[in-house]
Design a protein around this motif. Structure first.
Motif, PDB file in Angstrom:
ATOM      1  N   UNK A 165       0.825  -1.216   0.000  1.00 53.41           N
ATOM      2  CA  UNK A 165       0.000   0.000   0.000  1.00 53.41           C
ATOM      3  C   UNK A 165       0.851   1.255   0.000  1.00 53.41           C
ATOM      4  N   UNK A 166       1.983   1.193   0.698  1.00 51.71           N
ATOM      5  CA  UNK A 166       2.861   2.363   0.721  1.00 51.71           C
ATOM      6  C   UNK A 166       4.291   1.890   0.915  1.00 51.71           C
ATOM      7  N   UNK A 167       5.197   2.492   0.157  1.00 49.75           N
ATOM      8  CA  UNK A 167       6.605   2.128   0.243  1.00 49.75           C
ATOM      9  C   UNK A 167       7.389   3.421   0.389  1.00 49.75           C
ATOM     10  N   UNK A 168       7.993   3.611   1.547  1.00 47.25           N
ATOM     11  CA  UNK A 168       8.592   4.918   1.803  1.00 47.25           C
ATOM     12  C   UNK A 168       9.572   4.821   2.975  1.00 47.25           C
ATOM     13  N   UNK A 169      10.195   5.934   3.309  1.00 45.20           N
ATOM     14  CA  UNK A 169      11.080   5.958   4.472  1.00 45.20           C
ATOM     15  C   UNK A 169      10.230   5.822   5.741  1.00 45.20           C
ATOM     16  N   UNK A 170      10.844   5.330   6.842  1.00 48.89           N
ATOM     17  CA  UNK A 170      10.080   5.231   8.097  1.00 48.89           C
ATOM     18  C   UNK A 170       9.482   6.578   8.504  1.00 48.89           C
ATOM     19  N   UNK A 171      10.243   7.653   8.306  1.00 48.65           N
ATOM     20  CA  UNK A 171       9.761   8.991   8.687  1.00 48.65           C
ATOM     21  C   UNK A 171       8.490   9.342   7.915  1.00 48.65           C
TER      22      UNK A 171
END
Ligand SMILES: Nc1ncnc2c1ncn2[C@@H]1O[C@H](COP(=O)(O)OP(=O)(O)OP(=O)(O)O)[C@@H](O)[C@H]1O
Ligand SMILES: [Mg+2]
Length: 344
Positions: free
Chosen positions: A214-220
């Motif tokens: 669903x979402x792929x991103x940095x932890x922040x």
């Protein structure tokens, strides 16, 4: 091109249920990427495809420009620590760890040096001569980790590798994993149920839901800017407000006007905000206001958490312990536009 890529992967274990649905994931060389999601969403299945334990019905897995989709497990030479990936029971801890290096026909002295070094890192030096059945679950888990790390693989696959460790050892080990991983530049896929662990160790996080990412991103970014309601709920957002686009701003169902700094969504969407970001409105403030009645109060140490019943639903609000509100009193909440996040 990405170093590791999963492209359009479909997996069905049986005809009824598709477990991975056109899953895409790209990982750069040296990155540590975590898969995060509810039980049954397909995290282990994704790692199985990468490891080569199962072949997807559709899609391509490639590493360093090479299509490995049909290459068998033993020819991939990845470091693997799975929930149930057993140690060799007839080999000592030392020999379990040395196994992969012997297979590579490395010199005895070099093997000895590498094994001793990794046993030390994993806090297993005194256990070299023991057999797996003489070890606790957490110790075995560390042997499995040592065995995977010692070969300095092109890809390291870790499925809940710390689940049997106590809290303190877990934190030490996750720092060790990160350190070794960065030092050796090993591209790593990591699965954990522990969100703090996931956020602290990862370069990027892939949040999975029912066989897709669903979402792929940095932890922040995942933490501060969830893009969907599913991701927001999964990482702990509990306050949701239905909004409709209205000119430059938004309106609630009962017509209260809201402005939102980031994001722009058409039609009906959800706004969400963390309890600690909600303020109490000052006199004269008219925008981003929800009126409600104070309900149950819970002591959190530095603050109290209040349930506030508004006409847009229940909101959880944290206020400093010095500031108290009585159950049943009316309150006007201010949801700052910089803290209100729109999700789809
Ligand atoms: N060998 C199998 N045969 C049939 N169904 C399977 C098999 N392995 C897994 N499944 C099903 O596939 C789905 C995804 O399983 P998977 O193990 O990938 O989930 P997961 O995200 O790792 O969950 P968990 O967090 O509980 O480990 C689940 O519904 C599971 O029941
Ligand atoms: Mg699993």
């Amino acid at each position: 091109m990405a170093y590791m890529s999963l492209k359009d992967i479909d997996v069905c274990y049986d005809k009824k249920k598709q477990v991975l649905k056109g899953l895409d994931l790209e990982v750069q060389e040296g990155e540590l990427v975590s898969l995060l999601g509810p039980s049954g969403c397909g995290k282990t299945t994704t790692l199985r495809v990468v490891a080569g334990f199962i072949e997807p019905q559709n899609g391509v897995f490639s590493l360093d420009g090479e299509d490995l989709t049909k290459v068998p497990v033993h020819k991939r030479n990845f470091g693997i620590v799975f929930q149930s990936y057993a140690l060799f029971p007839h080999l000592s801890v030392y020999d379990n760890v040395a196994f992969g290096l012997k297979m590579r026909k490395m010199q005895k002295a070099e093997i000895d040096q590498k094994v001793k070094r990794i046993l030390e890192v994993c806090d297993l030096t005194e256990f070299g001569g023991r057999f797996p059945q003489q070890m606790s679950g957490g110790q075995r888990q560390r042997v499995a980790l040592a065995r995977a790390l010692v070969i300095e693989p092109k890809l390291l696959l870790l499925d809940e590798p710390l689940s049997n460790l106590d809290a303190k050892l877990r934190i030490n080990m996750r720092m060790e994993i990160k350190r070794i991983q960065k030092q050796l530049g090993i591209t790593t896929l990591f699965v954990t149920h522990d969100q703090e662990e996931c956020f602290s160790i990862s370069d990027k996080v892939a949040v999975m839901n029912q066989g897709v990412i669903e979402q792929f991103d940095t932890p922040e970014n995942i933490y501060q800017k969830p893009e969907t309601e599913f991701v927001a709920r999964f990482i702990g957002f509990e306050n949701f407000l239905s909004l409709r686009k209205d000119g430059h701003g938004y309106k609630t169902e009962s017509g209260a006007a809201f402005a939102v700094d980031t994001g722009n969504r058409e039609g009906v969407c959800m706004g969400t905000i963390r309890p600690e970001d909600i303020r109490v409105a000052e006199e004269g403030q008219t925008q981003n206001i929800l009126e409600g009645t104070v309900g149950v109060r819970t002591f959190l140490g530095k603050s109290y958490q209040y349930e506030v019943l508004t006409d847009a639903g229940k909101f959880l609000v944290n206020r400093p312990a010095e500031e108290t509100y009585e159950e049943g009193s009316r309150i006007r909440l201010y949801l700052p536009e910089q803290k209100l996040i729109l999700v789809s």
